[in-house]
Design a protein around this motif. Structure first.
Motif, mmCIF file in Angstrom:
data_model
loop_
_atom_site.group_PDB
_atom_site.id
_atom_site.type_symbol
_atom_site.label_atom_id
_atom_site.label_comp_id
_atom_site.label_asym_id
_atom_site.label_seq_id
_atom_site.Cartn_x
_atom_site.Cartn_y
_atom_site.Cartn_z
ATOM 1 N N GLU A 123 0.940 -1.286 -0.149
ATOM 2 C CA GLU A 123 -0.040 -0.035 -0.053
ATOM 3 C C GLU A 123 0.983 1.224 0.023
ATOM 4 O OE1 GLU A 123 -3.772 2.125 2.472
ATOM 5 O OE2 GLU A 123 -3.118 0.108 2.718
ATOM 6 N N ASP A 124 0.470 2.395 -0.670
ATOM 7 C CA ASP A 124 1.092 3.442 -0.673
ATOM 8 C C ASP A 124 0.544 4.518 0.601
ATOM 9 O OD1 ASP A 124 2.494 5.935 -1.347
ATOM 10 O OD2 ASP A 124 1.757 6.062 -3.360
ATOM 11 N N VAL A 125 1.116 4.379 1.409
ATOM 12 C CA VAL A 125 0.599 4.871 2.692
ATOM 13 C C VAL A 125 0.708 6.432 2.704
ATOM 14 C CG1 VAL A 125 0.886 5.031 5.336
ATOM 15 C CG2 VAL A 125 1.197 2.971 4.111
#
Length: 138
Positions: free
Chosen positions: A88-90
């Motif tokens: 995930e691209d936090v």
């Protein structure tokens, strides 16, 4: 086994050149997408929306190919083969970073303002082979 990117290949990847990412569909056929790419050391980073075909293909088969070329000299290119992971691209940090590298400061605002259900993921490609004339430059 990972490989090191030479100075010419790193220069191609560090400039705002579009690239083409190829993944493998469930039936074994290729799937290609024009993408923006950046580097994290020797790895390549791509941002995409969760659920897209490339993300689903990588989850099933991590083998990918990426081709990048110089827009001013299309015969200067690199084909990078490797394996990919998806996380995930936090905070959408990678999406913002890439947008600003390609379009300039503030360009990542559209990613920051996107609705929370539009989950962004990071595709991290670890190169295992580099081909093309840029690979032979140094």
């Amino acid at each position: 086994m990972t490989v090191e990117l030479n100075e010419t290949v790193r220069g191609l990847l560090d400039a705002p050149h579009p690239a083409v990412l190829s993944t493998i569909n469930p039936d074994g056929s290729p799937q290609s997408s024009v993408i923006w790419v950046t580097r994290d050391g020797g790895d390549l980073l791509i941002s995409t929306e969760q659920g897209r075909r490339k993300e689903r293909n990588i989850a099933r088969d991590a083998r990918v190919g990426l081709t990048v070329f110089d827009l001013a000299n299309p015969f200067l290119y690199a084909e990078i083969r490797g394996t990919a992971t998806v996380t995930e691209d936090v905070g959408r940090a990678v999406a913002v970073r890439i947008a600003e590298e390609y379009l300039g400061p503030g360009a990542g605002k559209e990613y920051q303002d996107a609705p929370p259900e539009a989950v962004r993921v990071v595709v991290r490609v670890t190169p295992t082979k580099v081909l093309g004339n840029a690979a032979r430059q140094d």
